[in-house]
Design a protein around this motif. Sequence first.
Motif, PDB file in Angstrom:
ATOM      1  N   GLY A 200      24.339  51.870  73.319  1.00 49.78           N
ATOM      2  CA  GLY A 200      23.950  53.340  73.337  1.00 49.78           C
ATOM      3  C   GLY A 200      22.420  53.282  74.282  1.00 49.78           C
ATOM      4  N   ILE A 201      21.747  52.682  74.052  1.00 51.13           N
ATOM      5  CA  ILE A 201      20.601  53.237  75.207  1.00 51.13           C
ATOM      6  C   ILE A 201      19.818  52.869  76.582  1.00 51.13           C
ATOM      7  CG2 ILE A 201      17.709  51.955  74.214  1.00 51.13           C
ATOM      8  CD1 ILE A 201      18.842  50.622  72.309  1.00 51.13           C
ATOM      9  N   SER A 202      19.823  54.161  76.799  1.00 52.07           N
ATOM     10  CA  SER A 202      19.323  54.023  78.038  1.00 52.07           C
ATOM     11  C   SER A 202      17.489  54.218  78.191  1.00 52.07           C
ATOM     12  CB  SER A 202      19.473  55.767  78.715  1.00 52.07           C
ATOM     13  OG  SER A 202      18.271  56.469  77.777  1.00 52.07           O
ATOM     14  N   GLN A 203      16.976  53.471  77.874  1.00 54.17           N
ATOM     15  CA  GLN A 203      15.228  53.318  77.918  1.00 54.17           C
ATOM     16  C   GLN A 203      14.697  52.613  76.419  1.00 54.17           C
ATOM     17  OE1 GLN A 203      13.031  56.469  79.591  1.00 54.17           O
ATOM     18  NE2 GLN A 203      10.856  55.079  79.739  1.00 54.17           N
ATOM     19  N   VAL A 204      14.515  51.335  76.657  1.00 54.75           N
ATOM     20  CA  VAL A 204      13.239  51.189  75.645  1.00 54.75           C
ATOM     21  C   VAL A 204      12.291  51.798  75.189  1.00 54.75           C
ATOM     22  CG1 VAL A 204      12.913  49.285  74.451  1.00 54.75           C
ATOM     23  CG2 VAL A 204      14.607  48.987  75.817  1.00 54.75           C
ATOM     24  N   TRP A 205      12.066  52.057  74.372  1.00 52.13           N
ATOM     25  CA  TRP A 205      11.068  52.809  73.933  1.00 52.13           C
ATOM     26  C   TRP A 205      10.207  51.815  72.499  1.00 52.13           C
ATOM     27  CZ3 TRP A 205      10.327  58.713  72.198  1.00 52.13           C
ATOM     28  CH2 TRP A 205      11.090  59.719  73.020  1.00 52.13           C
ATOM     29  N   ALA A 206      10.954  51.109  72.113  1.00 53.34           N
ATOM     30  CA  ALA A 206       9.843  50.611  70.811  1.00 53.34           C
ATOM     31  C   ALA A 206      10.755  48.790  71.490  1.00 53.34           C
ATOM     32  CB  ALA A 206       9.961  50.894  69.804  1.00 53.34           C
TER      33      ALA A 206
END
Length: 381
Positions: A200-206
């Motif tokens: 459910g991740i659209s963009q990796v932040w870390a």
Amino acid sequence: MSRSRWTMLLGPPLLTVLAVASAAVVPNSRLGVRAGALPNPRAIAECANAEPASAAVNTRPVRTAQGSWWRLMPVTDAGGTLTDWTLTVGASDARAASFTLPPASFVSGPDHGRLVIAEDDGARSAVRVLDVAGGCTRTLDLGAAIARRAVTDPGRDAVLVHLLDRNSRGDLGTWRVPLDGADPVRVLAPIPDAALQAAGISQVWATTLLTSGDGSRLAVQSCDPEACVTRILDLGTGDVLIIDGAHGELVGFAGDNLVSMAACGGLPCGVLSWDLVTGLPATLEASAIGAAVSRDGRVVVAVRDPGAEAQALAIDASSGSRELLGVLDAGTVPLGGMSAVAGLETALDAVGLVRDLGQPVPLELGPRATSPVTRPLETQP
């Protein structure tokens, strides 16, 4: 996601005050941390008498390894903008010293008396291997790519670095960068879109890197503010296991298990043990305010009932057996995972403790129990 949940992903709250002091091993009856004075920061210098480029990260003499520690504190301007970091380091046979790092920096270790620092000045990245006792570094130039995270590659003369494309911020994968200046080699490709979609991740932040103590496995965790997915790479075979069930920040490897926090909105939070054969989790503790894994594979958690003092427990990740260690001083938690603010190198049967003030200190666990045991707390004065 609440702000407290995002804080958990990145590490403990970053502090505006830091004190440093020497400290002995903390007795199990009350596990505290002491404070002292902060040295004046300076720039990190290259080692004047650098070791041979082929020297492995983990071949430092033992006398300078155990007891090596570090802490970070932010430096902000009048408007509250981060301008630098002050990195303070120390060792059992060396005085504490402090250094200045640029805002985009990340520290890991110690591993055999050395830290690995990934830093970026907005134009170029570098990875520094810092000798804690000597207070100097050897620098690996990563060129135009962004080195976002870096850790030692245990048992090898290299570091493991997660890289991003500077222009697009696209994932370039995780690379082994030899200390002798040889060309980097990619050990893990960028995370597949399908793995992100499953979590459910659209963009990796870390992205977080974590190695097992024996150097056989590498965990690469990718998170957004709502979810994480973790890939576990067998560095010998190249096999990859994907954990996309709900979980939070990584704590450490415990034998054939990977320990993580649960997916929580803050603390207290559950502590999970993921079977590295099946990829399935078991709950080690339902409500912890901190967790760490000793180098011999025991999971130490801090738990606190409402209105009560926090207590430290040692848990076997495979059997679930529990041992009561003692009472923690207020604000003190086990130092685990890839902490954003502190690190400590301990003996096999110990973990670090950290508080909002002071250097990390060790908590000795003692010999591993052969059967489940609960030891009563020592009588408090």
